[in-house]
Design an enzyme around this catalytic site. Structure first.
Site, PDB file in Angstrom:
ATOM      1  N   SER A   1       0.820  -1.211   0.000  1.00 42.22           N
ATOM      2  CA  SER A   1       0.000   0.000   0.000  1.00 42.22           C
ATOM      3  C   SER A   1       0.852   1.257   0.000  1.00 42.22           C
ATOM      4  O   SER A   1       0.325   2.358  -0.110  1.00 42.22           O
ATOM      5  CB  SER A   1      -0.918   0.013   1.233  1.00 42.22           C
TER       6      SER A   1
ATOM      7  N   HIS B   1      -3.395  -3.928  -4.978  1.00 44.18           N
ATOM      8  CA  HIS B   1      -3.619  -3.494  -3.598  1.00 44.18           C
ATOM      9  C   HIS B   1      -5.041  -3.831  -3.172  1.00 44.18           C
ATOM     10  O   HIS B   1      -5.975  -3.083  -3.426  1.00 44.18           O
ATOM     11  CB  HIS B   1      -3.352  -1.994  -3.450  1.00 44.18           C
TER      12      HIS B   1
ATOM     13  N   GLU C   1      -6.806  -1.693  -6.048  1.00 39.80           N
ATOM     14  CA  GLU C   1      -6.059  -0.703  -6.823  1.00 39.80           C
ATOM     15  C   GLU C   1      -5.025  -1.456  -7.658  1.00 39.80           C
ATOM     16  O   GLU C   1      -4.161  -2.152  -7.121  1.00 39.80           O
ATOM     17  CB  GLU C   1      -5.368   0.297  -5.893  1.00 39.80           C
TER      18      GLU C   1
ATOM     19  N   ASN D   1      -5.375   6.065  -0.276  1.00 37.55           N
ATOM     20  CA  ASN D   1      -4.618   6.592   0.855  1.00 37.55           C
ATOM     21  C   ASN D   1      -4.185   8.033   0.627  1.00 37.55           C
ATOM     22  O   ASN D   1      -4.129   8.833   1.573  1.00 37.55           O
ATOM     23  CB  ASN D   1      -3.401   5.714   1.139  1.00 37.55           C
TER      24      ASN D   1
END
Length: 396
Positions: free
Chosen positions: A234, A255, A267, A305
């Site tokens: 990540s 991800h 992702e 994120n």
């Protein structure tokens, strides 16, 4: 949607809090889109499926009106002087009547196809994430070889998956024959050499670059030509993982979000060297396993994120600057349809994890406005990490 808009623009304290925290987040999403890093559809899907938000940021801008967001950002910038609060050029263009984010070509994109046949999948790791990924592929009909450090770790994965399948049977979502079929597709191993004939291997080991580089060196030696090598990282560089192999075109990021059997988002992260057929195959595999893939490039934070943690950090800074209570901020943000308030979410994620991600983002992008809030740093220093330590921003 209109209820959410009304909450955000309301002339009350909850509305002020919502605008203070949401407008920079919307601005960041617009900047991400304007840079060409990801499509509007993928940015929106990332936040909906990765965070459980009721609406993606770019769709929310269209609902609020780009002009409203630009006006709010300019007012915020006057108060803070933070360059991050200057409206993104694409927002200003939209405010001038030059289009909306929802009118892009994203929805018309053709469904991805499997360009490299995948029948057998390998997973490296035995933690919660690795176990979840093993379960996802096995339930979707793929034979899965998973590798752990020792028989006890391997048995732990089998036990975890069996427990999950038992719950599915109890809820009527699976029968005993279905459970047996899933378990029959699993092969545990303690040596990486067992991955020699897999078509795709997904690593889900410790988030430590040196450990991952050693693994990818091994995978390059062990895996057959044409096998796709994926990492669930990540925050670490996928390009660096690719560089230690003789096949950087075959390396990609997948991800998954935790818990993998439940969360729909993956992702799909490509480097400059990732082959097009690898990218398309991985996106097609995500769909085949019931996941929603979003595409992005290899940089810190990816989509979710990078958008989520600056917002969480801003919430801490708002609490510090104005003395607004944690509960008031949490309640104001949940009133806009978010599943959790920022401090509730920080405690769920773990304040140590949140601090590390925020530090990574600052290191990558250099925005002073993203510097970790002192309160977050102090909580981590004091060992108050959230739910896992029974105390963080809230007590449990």
């Amino acid at each position: 949607m209109q209820d959410i808009v009304d909450r955000i623009v309301a002339d009350d304290r909850d509305g002020q809090i919502a605008r203070t925290l949401l407008y920079p987040y919307l601005n960041h999403a617009a900047t991400m889109f304007g840079s060409g890093y990801a499509t509007a559809a993928d940015i929106d899907a990332g936040m909906k499926f990765g965070c459980g938000y009721p609406v993606g940021p770019l769709t929310l801008i269209d609902a609020l009106g780009a002009g409203t967001v630009v006006k709010g950002l300019r007012e915020l910038h006057q108060r803070t002087g933070d360059p991050l609060h200057e409206p993104a050029p694409v927002l200003v263009e939209h405010a001038a009547g030059e289009g909306s984010f929802s009118e892009g070509p994203d929805a018309a994109a053709e469904a991805p196809q499997v360009r490299r046949p995948v029948a057998k999948v390998g997973v490296v790791g035995t933690g919660t994430m690795a176990s979840g990924i093993v379960e996802v592929f096995a339930k979707s009909g793929y034979d899965v070889v998973f590798v752990g450090r020792g028989e006890q770790k391997v048995q732990g994965v089998l036990d975890r998956i069996a427990k999950s399948l038992d719950k599915a049977v109890a809820r009527g979502k699976l029968d005993e024959d279905g459970k047996a079929a899933v378990l029959a597709r699993l092969t545990g191993a303690t040596e990486r050499e067992a991955l020699g004939d897999v078509d795709l291997v997904v690593e889900a080991i410790a988030e430590d670059l040196d450990i991952k580089l050693q693994l990818f060196t091994d995978l390059d030696r062990i895996c057959k030509p044409g096998a796709i090598l994926a990492t669930t990282t990540s925050s670490l560089s996928i390009a660096q993982c690719a560089e230690v192999t003789s096949r950087p075109a075959d390396v990609i990021g997948m991800h998954f979000f935790n818990p993998a059997p439940v969360m729909k988002l993956v992702e799909v992260v490509t480097t400059e060297q990732t082959a097009d057929d690898v990218d398309e195959t991985v996106r097609a595999l995500c769909i085949a396993t019931g996941k929603h893939p979003v595409s992005c490039g290899d940089r810190a934070g990816f989509i979710v994120n990078a958008l989520l943690f600056p917002y969480l950090n801003d919430a801490v800074r708002l609490h510090e600057a104005e003395g607004t209570s944690l509960e008031e901020i949490d309640d104001a943000m949940k009133a806009t349809g978010l599943p959790m308030g920022p401090f509730e979410l920080l405690d769920v994620v773990g304040n140590d994890v949140s601090l590390a991600i925020q530090q990574t983002l600052v290191g990558a992008f250099g925005h002073d406005g993203w510097t970790p809030a002192p309160t977050l740093e102090k909580l981590v220093a004091d060992g108050k990490l959230g739910r896992k330590t029974k105390e963080g921003f809230h007590r449990y």
